[in-house]
Write an enzyme that holds these catalytic residues in place. Structure first.
Site, PDB file in Angstrom:
ATOM      1  N   HIS A   1      -4.379  -7.785  -0.069  1.00 56.67           N
ATOM      2  CA  HIS A   1      -3.796  -6.456   0.049  1.00 56.67           C
ATOM      3  C   HIS A   1      -3.039  -6.276   1.366  1.00 56.67           C
ATOM      4  O   HIS A   1      -1.969  -5.678   1.393  1.00 56.67           O
ATOM      5  CB  HIS A   1      -4.894  -5.406  -0.080  1.00 56.67           C
ATOM      6  CG  HIS A   1      -4.393  -4.014  -0.107  1.00 56.67           C
ATOM      7  ND1 HIS A   1      -3.737  -3.476  -1.205  1.00 56.67           N
ATOM      8  CD2 HIS A   1      -4.414  -3.028   0.824  1.00 56.67           C
ATOM      9  CE1 HIS A   1      -3.389  -2.223  -0.942  1.00 56.67           C
ATOM     10  NE2 HIS A   1      -3.789  -1.931   0.274  1.00 56.67           N
TER      11      HIS A   1
ATOM     12  N   ASP B   1       0.851  -1.183   0.000  1.00 54.45           N
ATOM     13  CA  ASP B   1       0.000   0.000   0.000  1.00 54.45           C
ATOM     14  C   ASP B   1       0.891   1.238   0.000  1.00 54.45           C
ATOM     15  O   ASP B   1       1.813   1.333  -0.816  1.00 54.45           O
ATOM     16  CB  ASP B   1      -0.969  -0.033   1.193  1.00 54.45           C
ATOM     17  CG  ASP B   1      -2.116   0.950   1.046  1.00 54.45           C
ATOM     18  OD1 ASP B   1      -1.991   2.088   1.561  1.00 54.45           O
ATOM     19  OD2 ASP B   1      -3.137   0.619   0.416  1.00 54.45           O
TER      20      ASP B   1
ATOM     21  N   TYR C   1      -3.095  11.329   0.913  1.00 54.58           N
ATOM     22  CA  TYR C   1      -3.606  11.274  -0.457  1.00 54.58           C
ATOM     23  C   TYR C   1      -3.562  12.662  -1.101  1.00 54.58           C
ATOM     24  O   TYR C   1      -3.221  12.800  -2.278  1.00 54.58           O
ATOM     25  CB  TYR C   1      -5.041  10.729  -0.461  1.00 54.58           C
ATOM     26  CG  TYR C   1      -5.112   9.246  -0.223  1.00 54.58           C
ATOM     27  CD1 TYR C   1      -5.258   8.357  -1.285  1.00 54.58           C
ATOM     28  CD2 TYR C   1      -5.023   8.721   1.064  1.00 54.58           C
ATOM     29  CE1 TYR C   1      -5.329   6.988  -1.076  1.00 54.58           C
ATOM     30  CE2 TYR C   1      -5.085   7.357   1.283  1.00 54.58           C
ATOM     31  CZ  TYR C   1      -5.232   6.494   0.214  1.00 54.58           C
ATOM     32  OH  TYR C   1      -5.282   5.143   0.429  1.00 54.58           O
TER      33      TYR C   1
END
Length: 425
Positions: free
Chosen positions: A400, A212, A342
């Site tokens: 993930h 990630d 982000y």
């Protein structure tokens, strides 16, 4: 961080110091070079904070049920409502707190920000230092299960010569690390902070691992090539070629000439970007706006995090595991500060080769592909993206959150990936 101090109590200091001694951390490692101390840290959340969490969960106003029979509108009300009932009545945060406090934890200031980290040294001689970076919506909690297999391989089917000393920091704005009050804490800056941390801990040769957000942070470290970094291992590689990225941005179709594996990867990416990328778009443009909900409503925070795995985190993770992580976000009020990562990258995807400047990486890169990942990176794309790819393997289980879901398997992959680097140095 309301009602919680980062300054440990005297009892906490003594406990952390004792743990450090038991795990081979010499007293000298508790002070960095110069005037930057490394302070032992103990988690001790006031009971009033836990009581307030339960009160807020009980007072939640829930939405109407979804109008479809599947998860196409998001998390289904009935199952989520039961999980929230459990969280507000039966779940025990103190168990998670105990797991964290059983490990040596520290705080040190780097580049003006407090950085929290776990450091566990192997009992085996010549263990290779390894820094592991978590992602969103993760934390150091998702890495706890991999510590044993990495530091004590002989107890987990490995060899003593495969041992690692493990360092697991909380990213800026996450967990018990400080929250940036200004802009600029992007993967490149975090990478420089991690290099400083490893130098401060006295490591003159080490490797890095991440999935990630841990992948672009580790990749940034490899691009910067700080003294001592031997190579990186990532389990969410940035391999998407420019022509594939362009086709995805245009809404398809897939470029001509793709192999069967490449077409399958393209199809997975189409689904991801069309259906499951909304969280990234919102946090990449409006982290403060979504942050009001994440800071004020524990159920809103939980729903935001649960939906990351298509609303099914308990399909692959234990319910308490997931709630440990969500509760850490709530108790530290880091939903908003974590989301800003982000925004710091302008919403750039962590899996685009061009966005992550993979062609600029000259250090050795190792890649493991897990079948339940966002997409299964084809080896052909990986070899185009990384000019010094020393290891590539596709495993048969896991997704993930590899360290969380398959800690033994991830540990075996990390051992295999870095084996030749141990021999070459």
């Amino acid at each position: 961080m309301p009602a919680m101090s980062l300054t440990p109590t005297r009892r906490g200091l003594l406990a952390a110091a004792a743990a450090a001694g038991a795990l081979g951390l010499l007293p000298g490692t508790l002070r960095a070079a110069g005037s930057d101390p490394i302070r032992p840290f103990t988690v001790n959340i006031p009971q009033a904070e836990i009581d307030e969490l339960r009160r807020r969960i009980a007072a939640t106003r829930l939405p109407d049920p979804e109008t479809v029979d599947d998860r196409s509108q998001g998390i289904k009300l009935a199952s989520f409502q039961e999980t929230m009932r459990y969280w507000g009545t039966e779940y025990d945060w103190r168990k998670a707190e105990h797991k964290l406090n059983a490990l040596p934890q520290f705080i040190t200031e780097i580049d003006g920000l407090d950085i929290h980290f776990i450091q566990v040294k192997s009992r085996h001689a010549n263990a290779l230092p390894l820094i592991i970076t978590h992602g969103w919506p993760g934390s150091v909690i998702e890495q706890l299960k991999v510590i044993g297999p990495l530091t004590d391989p002989t107890a987990h089917g490995g060899q003593a010569e495969d041992a690692f000393d493990v360092v697991i920091p909380s990213m800026p704005g996450y967990g018990f690390s400080g929250k940036p009050t200004g802009t600029g804490w992007n993967p490149e800056r975090i990478a420089r902070a991690w290099a400083e941390l490893m130098q401060r801990l006295g490591y003159n040769r080490y490797v890095a691992q991440g999935g990630d957000w841990g992948s672009p942070v580790s990749s940034a470290m490899a691009r910067q090539a700080p003294a001592g970094l031997l190579g990186i291992h990532i389990n969410l590689p940035a391999t998407i070629p420019p022509e594939v990225a362009a086709a995805l941005a245009a809404g398809g179709p897939a470029p001509a000439g793709l192999s069967e594996k490449e077409r399958a990867a393209f199809a997975s990416l189409e689904t991801f970007f069309k259906k499951y990328r909304a969280y990234g778009a919102i946090m990449g443009t409006r982290p403060q706006t979504i942050g009001y909900s994440l800071a004020d409503s524990p159920v809103g925070l939980a729903a935001w995090i649960f939906d990351y795995n298509n609303g099914e985190p308990e399909r692959v993770l234990d319910r308490d595991d997931v709630l440990d992580n969500v509760t850490l976000y709530w108790l530290t009020n880091t939903g908003t500060s974590a989301a800003r990562l982000y925004w710091e990258t302008s919403g750039q995807s962590v899996i685009l080769a061009a966005a992550q400047k993979t062609s600029d990486i000259s250090l050795p890169v190792a890649v493991t592909v897990f079948p339940g990942e966002v997409y299964r990176a084809p080896e052909t794309w990986a070899r185009r993206a990384y000019r010094n790819l020393i290891y590539f393997n596709e495993v048969d289980k896991g997704g993930h959150f590899a360290a969380w879901e398959q800690p033994e398997l991830l540990a075996s992959e990390v051992r295999a990936a870095f084996r030749q680097l141990r021999k070459s140095t």
